[in-house]
Design a protein around this motif. Structure first.
Motif, PDB file in Angstrom:
ATOM      1  N   ALA A  64      -3.079  19.639 -64.141  1.00 36.69           N
ATOM      2  CA  ALA A  64      -2.216  18.457 -64.166  1.00 36.69           C
ATOM      3  C   ALA A  64      -1.426  18.345 -62.866  1.00 36.69           C
ATOM      4  O   ALA A  64      -1.180  17.250 -62.360  1.00 36.69           O
ATOM      5  CB  ALA A  64      -1.265  18.519 -65.356  1.00 36.69           C
ATOM      6  N   SER A  65      -1.052  19.514 -62.306  1.00 35.67           N
ATOM      7  CA  SER A  65      -0.270  19.460 -61.070  1.00 35.67           C
ATOM      8  C   SER A  65      -1.148  18.902 -59.943  1.00 35.67           C
ATOM      9  O   SER A  65      -0.669  18.184 -59.071  1.00 35.67           O
ATOM     10  CB  SER A  65       0.266  20.844 -60.716  1.00 35.67           C
ATOM     11  N   TYR A  66      -2.446  19.235 -59.966  1.00 41.37           N
ATOM     12  CA  TYR A  66      -3.348  18.666 -58.951  1.00 41.37           C
ATOM     13  C   TYR A  66      -3.504  17.166 -59.126  1.00 41.37           C
ATOM     14  O   TYR A  66      -3.497  16.400 -58.167  1.00 41.37           O
ATOM     15  CB  TYR A  66      -4.713  19.367 -58.978  1.00 41.37           C
ATOM     16  N   MET A  67      -3.662  16.737 -60.375  1.00 39.06           N
ATOM     17  CA  MET A  67      -3.778  15.301 -60.629  1.00 39.06           C
ATOM     18  C   MET A  67      -2.527  14.587 -60.126  1.00 39.06           C
ATOM     19  O   MET A  67      -2.602  13.519 -59.522  1.00 39.06           O
ATOM     20  CB  MET A  67      -3.949  15.039 -62.122  1.00 39.06           C
ATOM     21  N   GLY A  68      -1.369  15.187 -60.384  1.00 34.63           N
ATOM     22  CA  GLY A  68      -0.112  14.578 -59.954  1.00 34.63           C
ATOM     23  C   GLY A  68      -0.031  14.446 -58.450  1.00 34.63           C
ATOM     24  O   GLY A  68       0.320  13.377 -57.925  1.00 34.63           O
ATOM     25  N   ARG A  69      -0.418  15.530 -57.745  1.00 30.89           N
ATOM     26  CA  ARG A  69      -0.333  15.489 -56.283  1.00 30.89           C
ATOM     27  C   ARG A  69      -1.339  14.501 -55.704  1.00 30.89           C
ATOM     28  O   ARG A  69      -1.037  13.788 -54.736  1.00 30.89           O
ATOM     29  CB  ARG A  69      -0.560  16.886 -55.720  1.00 30.89           C
ATOM     30  N   ALA A  70      -2.526  14.452 -56.288  1.00 31.82           N
ATOM     31  CA  ALA A  70      -3.544  13.512 -55.802  1.00 31.82           C
ATOM     32  C   ALA A  70      -3.068  12.079 -56.005  1.00 31.82           C
ATOM     33  O   ALA A  70      -3.213  11.218 -55.124  1.00 31.82           O
ATOM     34  CB  ALA A  70      -4.866  13.745 -56.543  1.00 31.82           C
ATOM     35  N   ASP A  80       9.977   7.530 -44.554  1.00 31.42           N
ATOM     36  CA  ASP A  80       8.562   7.266 -44.295  1.00 31.42           C
ATOM     37  C   ASP A  80       7.779   8.425 -44.874  1.00 31.42           C
ATOM     38  O   ASP A  80       7.754   9.517 -44.300  1.00 31.42           O
ATOM     39  CB  ASP A  80       8.316   7.154 -42.788  1.00 31.42           C
ATOM     40  N   GLU A  81       7.190   8.211 -46.040  1.00 28.76           N
ATOM     41  CA  GLU A  81       6.531   9.321 -46.704  1.00 28.76           C
ATOM     42  C   GLU A  81       5.153   9.589 -46.103  1.00 28.76           C
ATOM     43  O   GLU A  81       4.413   8.648 -45.798  1.00 28.76           O
ATOM     44  CB  GLU A  81       6.393   9.013 -48.188  1.00 28.76           C
ATOM     45  N   VAL A  82       4.837  10.855 -45.957  1.00 30.90           N
ATOM     46  CA  VAL A  82       3.528  11.250 -45.444  1.00 30.90           C
ATOM     47  C   VAL A  82       2.710  11.799 -46.613  1.00 30.90           C
ATOM     48  O   VAL A  82       3.170  12.697 -47.319  1.00 30.90           O
ATOM     49  CB  VAL A  82       3.668  12.340 -44.361  1.00 30.90           C
ATOM     50  N   PRO A  83       1.520  11.237 -46.842  1.00 32.14           N
ATOM     51  CA  PRO A  83       0.704  11.732 -47.961  1.00 32.14           C
ATOM     52  C   PRO A  83       0.252  13.165 -47.693  1.00 32.14           C
ATOM     53  O   PRO A  83      -0.024  13.545 -46.554  1.00 32.14           O
ATOM     54  CB  PRO A  83      -0.485  10.767 -47.982  1.00 32.14           C
ATOM     55  N   GLU A  84       0.193  13.972 -48.786  1.00 29.51           N
ATOM     56  CA  GLU A  84      -0.247  15.354 -48.652  1.00 29.51           C
ATOM     57  C   GLU A  84      -1.726  15.416 -48.281  1.00 29.51           C
ATOM     58  O   GLU A  84      -2.152  16.235 -47.483  1.00 29.51           O
ATOM     59  CB  GLU A  84      -0.020  16.070 -49.988  1.00 29.51           C
ATOM     60  N   TRP A  85      -2.494  14.502 -48.932  1.00 27.61           N
ATOM     61  CA  TRP A  85      -3.928  14.478 -48.696  1.00 27.61           C
ATOM     62  C   TRP A  85      -4.347  13.097 -48.236  1.00 27.61           C
ATOM     63  O   TRP A  85      -3.686  12.103 -48.530  1.00 27.61           O
ATOM     64  CB  TRP A  85      -4.675  14.813 -50.000  1.00 27.61           C
ATOM     65  N   SER A  86      -5.511  13.019 -47.516  1.00 23.12           N
ATOM     66  CA  SER A  86      -6.041  11.708 -47.141  1.00 23.12           C
ATOM     67  C   SER A  86      -6.556  11.010 -48.399  1.00 23.12           C
ATOM     68  O   SER A  86      -6.733  11.634 -49.450  1.00 23.12           O
ATOM     69  CB  SER A  86      -7.197  11.894 -46.155  1.00 23.12           C
ATOM     70  N   GLY A  87      -6.793   9.697 -48.273  1.00 11.79           N
ATOM     71  CA  GLY A  87      -7.255   8.907 -49.418  1.00 11.79           C
ATOM     72  C   GLY A  87      -8.510   9.482 -50.047  1.00 11.79           C
ATOM     73  O   GLY A  87      -8.584   9.682 -51.268  1.00 11.79           O
ATOM     74  N   VAL A  88      -9.521   9.779 -49.223  1.00 15.03           N
ATOM     75  CA  VAL A  88     -10.802  10.266 -49.749  1.00 15.03           C
ATOM     76  C   VAL A  88     -10.611  11.594 -50.476  1.00 15.03           C
ATOM     77  O   VAL A  88     -11.074  11.779 -51.602  1.00 15.03           O
ATOM     78  CB  VAL A  88     -11.827  10.447 -48.602  1.00 15.03           C
ATOM     79  N   ARG A  89      -9.871  12.491 -49.813  1.00 14.69           N
ATOM     80  CA  ARG A  89      -9.676  13.803 -50.414  1.00 14.69           C
ATOM     81  C   ARG A  89      -8.925  13.687 -51.738  1.00 14.69           C
ATOM     82  O   ARG A  89      -9.264  14.349 -52.713  1.00 14.69           O
ATOM     83  CB  ARG A  89      -8.875  14.681 -49.440  1.00 14.69           C
ATOM     84  N   ALA A  90      -7.898  12.797 -51.755  1.00 14.85           N
ATOM     85  CA  ALA A  90      -7.118  12.620 -52.975  1.00 14.85           C
ATOM     86  C   ALA A  90      -8.000  12.128 -54.124  1.00 14.85           C
ATOM     87  O   ALA A  90      -7.896  12.599 -55.258  1.00 14.85           O
ATOM     88  CB  ALA A  90      -5.979  11.633 -52.730  1.00 14.85           C
ATOM     89  N   THR A 136      -2.036   3.789 -50.480  1.00 16.53           N
ATOM     90  CA  THR A 136      -2.339   2.405 -50.880  1.00 16.53           C
ATOM     91  C   THR A 136      -1.129   1.491 -50.825  1.00 16.53           C
ATOM     92  O   THR A 136      -1.252   0.294 -51.077  1.00 16.53           O
ATOM     93  CB  THR A 136      -2.878   2.380 -52.318  1.00 16.53           C
ATOM     94  N   GLY A 137       0.040   2.029 -50.524  1.00 14.81           N
ATOM     95  CA  GLY A 137       1.234   1.176 -50.480  1.00 14.81           C
ATOM     96  C   GLY A 137       1.900   1.070 -51.826  1.00 14.81           C
ATOM     97  O   GLY A 137       1.314   1.422 -52.846  1.00 14.81           O
ATOM     98  N   PRO A 138       3.134   0.563 -51.849  1.00 17.68           N
ATOM     99  CA  PRO A 138       3.970   0.643 -53.049  1.00 17.68           C
ATOM    100  C   PRO A 138       3.416  -0.097 -54.264  1.00 17.68           C
ATOM    101  O   PRO A 138       3.495   0.418 -55.378  1.00 17.68           O
ATOM    102  CB  PRO A 138       5.303   0.026 -52.592  1.00 17.68           C
ATOM    103  N   SER A 139       2.820  -1.290 -54.089  1.00 22.52           N
ATOM    104  CA  SER A 139       2.418  -2.066 -55.274  1.00 22.52           C
ATOM    105  C   SER A 139       1.302  -1.370 -56.026  1.00 22.52           C
ATOM    106  O   SER A 139       1.432  -1.036 -57.198  1.00 22.52           O
ATOM    107  CB  SER A 139       1.983  -3.472 -54.872  1.00 22.52           C
ATOM    108  N   ILE A 140       0.184  -1.157 -55.347  1.00 23.19           N
ATOM    109  CA  ILE A 140      -0.943  -0.502 -56.003  1.00 23.19           C
ATOM    110  C   ILE A 140      -0.587   0.940 -56.322  1.00 23.19           C
ATOM    111  O   ILE A 140      -0.957   1.483 -57.361  1.00 23.19           O
ATOM    112  CB  ILE A 140      -2.210  -0.575 -55.114  1.00 23.19           C
ATOM    113  N   GLY A 141       0.199   1.555 -55.449  1.00 25.09           N
ATOM    114  CA  GLY A 141       0.632   2.934 -55.675  1.00 25.09           C
ATOM    115  C   GLY A 141       1.418   3.067 -56.958  1.00 25.09           C
ATOM    116  O   GLY A 141       1.211   4.009 -57.735  1.00 25.09           O
ATOM    117  N   GLY A 142       2.313   2.105 -57.173  1.00 30.91           N
ATOM    118  CA  GLY A 142       3.098   2.128 -58.405  1.00 30.91           C
ATOM    119  C   GLY A 142       2.206   2.043 -59.625  1.00 30.91           C
ATOM    120  O   GLY A 142       2.381   2.766 -60.612  1.00 30.91           O
ATOM    121  N   LEU A 143       1.203   1.158 -59.528  1.00 30.84           N
ATOM    122  CA  LEU A 143       0.252   0.985 -60.621  1.00 30.84           C
ATOM    123  C   LEU A 143      -0.526   2.271 -60.868  1.00 30.84           C
ATOM    124  O   LEU A 143      -0.709   2.710 -62.011  1.00 30.84           O
ATOM    125  CB  LEU A 143      -0.702  -0.162 -60.265  1.00 30.84           C
ATOM    126  N   LEU A 144      -0.996   2.906 -59.767  1.00 29.49           N
ATOM    127  CA  LEU A 144      -1.749   4.163 -59.867  1.00 29.49           C
ATOM    128  C   LEU A 144      -0.911   5.235 -60.540  1.00 29.49           C
ATOM    129  O   LEU A 144      -1.343   5.903 -61.479  1.00 29.49           O
ATOM    130  CB  LEU A 144      -2.139   4.654 -58.472  1.00 29.49           C
TER     131      LEU A 144
END
Lengths: 353, 353, 353
Positions: free
Chosen positions: B41-47, B198-208, B55-63
């Motif tokens: 679950a912790s991996y799912m959360g981080r991904a 300015d948040e930096v993602p832990e993983w790239s989109g593909v990896r996530a 993806t930005g705040p709108s779609i990110g919020g939905l995700l």
């Protein structure tokens, strides 16, 4: 708008009277009577408002408070006389739900589509919250809980006692708002809604009284007919008496108020819109309902202040919801959507019942 | 922290799979599966969080909103398929109680030990209060009250109708927060919590996406096994299904969230901690529960939206308590202690049941 | 005022003792005992206050909290020993209703006749609101709902567990207010009520302890007699035990507090008046009630924490009402009238029961 109600009235009144004379089908008469009453109610509303301006704020407030629910009161008394106890209780429930959820919801939603945030007096909201809790949560829940443990006679005494106390508190509330604390809480928040323009009455005092008297007379006449269509209509459509009371009678009895609340919200006068939505509910709960209890003492069937559990739960939930949405004195389209969603959920529930 | 979850996962996944193959004892498998799911679950959360930033705040919020409760949803759907209706309802209850009382309580308490007063946006608190009332008090209480007066068929229709309306309101709420009223209520209070770095993602989109897909797959596999251990474990320990659902499943399904909320509180980011505690409850109530109702239409046993009275009362009381503690936008250790005390009381109650 | 209580005591104590010796009629003894206890309670109150000033705020707060309800606790323990379980539960209910509705209502009303608006700390109001919800709504409702689904033994365990947790939270609350957060929330609002003057104790420490010891002893003696008059008095007047407990015992046990709260309101020290009204209710709910449960373990009849439904509903409604009226930190005569109206409604209800 006024022209529309004029047409409803000018066409509706004669047709309703002819129809009742010619014994048209109940369904046709039901629809006809409903429409006519909506038209007449708008005239009663306008006459009351003119009178209120002519007589000044104190007596005007009293007039508004008393005649604001005259249509509902008339329909309810006639239904009560006809022994339709369940319909009366249901129409009280429906009136409260309709004002809080449907009128409130539409006002917040429609106003919110135009304005990002709409504000109204936080003090008014809290004052109303206290009264909603007192009248609906305390005074309606209490006899329901006790009645299952009391004999019928004791339940009647309790209902009468609570009704008298509620009417007293209702009069105190008017006295508080119109006399002792008039303007005390004003200016505290930036309620630009409450800028009192020098209002000009639409009609002179005499004319307003005549309009009020004539339209009230016709409402009484037509309501008498309307009441007798409930049973056949309910049978034809497979509706329960509860559903007719809660949805249909409530919408008909409050149509004029509904329209003006939404109009006010659209004009960003959210204070007035909220006042109509919550204020009407309070009038029904604290004045119409207890008056009906007291009037019913002289009727063959006494009306105790005991709602059915689904009615009670629906009212209490609506009160809790509207309080949680309005105590911040700030509304938006989403809060309107939540109220409307709740109204739809309850409508479906009562339809299925 | 991340390293700890890494160990849980790297050890848990193979052991869980081997164990299920070798038919190890149910109690061992139950513990093993629980631990592994917490790690995954912790991996799912981080991904999900990385994806949300990309993806930005709108779609990110939905995700975030959708995948935030993916684990619970997976366990629940598999339990539902296995006919464990009571466990599913109990795990919804437990998830809501756990988030409001345990996560909220620990956050307030732990944060309060370090800081005398912690603040968060009053607007958020009120917005959430309205939604808690709508989703839990209105939408859960209403069908329970009506179902005793309705035939099964009508209860099903009511449950489905309410579920559809709840999901719509849930989507409206996202639309409201992410689109029409994004930032409207900001800066109103001094919520230094909400400074968006300015948040930096832990993983790239593909990896996530890959991490999300793989961990979701494993969660599904292992949950399938977990579900089948409920009955034997309940028997061994003398626990009721209710207790397993309310306490155990709820803690397992939310462990990762619990950890991060408390961490945020400790860093004085109380706004985020509250958002996790109350936001997760709202997601379960307004999204997970109605989705399960709708999904269950295609399963042999339909899941109506009718909780048992103890479950319902526990949820409503928790909502009322958290609202009374959070509307001032101010927390301290004592408020945390009150929430934890309530959680313990409820835990004992459900254990005894 | 003090002179009045002096007369009550100086006349009441000897008459009560003589009467009990001479076996005067139960009704006379009931009235006599009630009056004497009211007089003695005022001495206990004054002694406690003097001691509190002498010992400083922390220990003083603890003393006030513990001895503030000593009279009620004594009457209750003696009633419990006599097996009058229903009277004890009813007197707890009555004490809470009386403090919230009667003391609160009279304070708001009387104070409001003199001042248009009276203010008190919003923070205090919210802190108290949270505790009222925790103690009455959560801790009293929860065992009632569960007890119908539990065996007697499990209900007893649940009652004991909840009682221990409530006492802990009560001690935490004192620790929070007197130690960790002393003065933290002060000055935040313009609470001119809380200006701490250098208070001078009425009596020295030694004298206060003697007065406290002697008056407590007499209260215990006379309460012992009072308890045995309940049954014959109830029979003579046709009152139920519930009514005696809820109205009579509650008024007698709290008479001194009632007087001082109203006096404070009249002096515009609304903060203290509210503190007495709500604070006393909290002490009864969070300290007296759980202590009685724990004490009853050593008595022949165990007292579970399960009130009757009418009692429970009355308490919950009162809490909801007082919270809705006090969260704005602003009172007026009308809010007082609403509280008194609710008290009258409930009084009638319990009288009819």
């Amino acid at each position: 708008m006024n022209r529309f109600f004029f047409f409803l009235t000018i066409i509706g009144v004669p047709l309703s009277l002819i129809g009742s004379f010619m014994h048209w089908s109940p369904i046709l008469m039901f629809v006809l009577n409903c429409i006519t009453i909506i038209g007449l109610a708008s005239y009663m509303g306008r006459a009351t408002e003119s009178l209120a301006i002519v007589t000044g704020p104190s007596i005007g407030g009293l007039l508004n408070a008393t005649f604001g629910n005259a249509v509902e009161l008339i329909i309810a008394i006639l239904s009560l006389k006809a022994g339709l106890l369940n319909v009366v209780m249901a129409s009280i429930t429906g009136s409260i739900l309709g004002n809080l959820l449907l009128v409130g919801g539409l006002s917040f939603f429609v106003g919110g589509l135009k304005y990002k945030r709409q504000r109204f007096s936080v003090f008014e909201a809290r004052h109303n919250a206290g009264l909603l809790i007192f009248s609906i949560v305390v005074s309606f829940v209490f006899p329901d809980v006790f009645s299952t443990r009391l004999e019928d006679n004791a339940t009647h005494i309790l209902s009468i006692a609570i009704s008298i106390i509620m009417i007293l508190i209702y009069l105190f509330a008017l006295f508080f708002r119109l006399v002792t604390h008039r303007g005390v809480y004003k200016g505290q928040d930036d309620d630009h809604n409450h800028v009192e323009e020098d209002e000009v009455p639409e009609w002179s005092g005499v004319r307003a009284i005549i309009v009020l008297a004539v339209s009230t007379l016709f409402v009484a006449l037509i309501s008498e007919n309307l009441v007798h269509t409930f049973e056949p209509v309910a049978k034809s459509f497979g509706w329960s008496e509860l559903f007719i009371g809660i949805i249909i009678v409530a919408i008909v009895g409050n149509a004029a108020e509904h329209a003006s609340a939404i109009l006010m919200a659209y004009k960003n006068k959210m204070g007035i819109a909220v006042e109509i939505a919550i204020g009407s509910s309070l009038q029904v709960a604290m004045f119409v309902a207890p008056v009906l209890v007291l009037v019913s003492v002289f009727f063959p069937t006494f009306m105790p202040l005991t709602f059915t559990i689904p009615e009670l739960v629906a009212m209490v939930l609506s009160v809790v919801l509207i309080i949680s949405l309005t105590t911040d004195g700030d509304t938006n389209w989403f809060e309107g959507a939540v109220l409307l969603a709740t109204y739809i959920i309850m409508g479906i529930g009562f339809y299925l019942l």
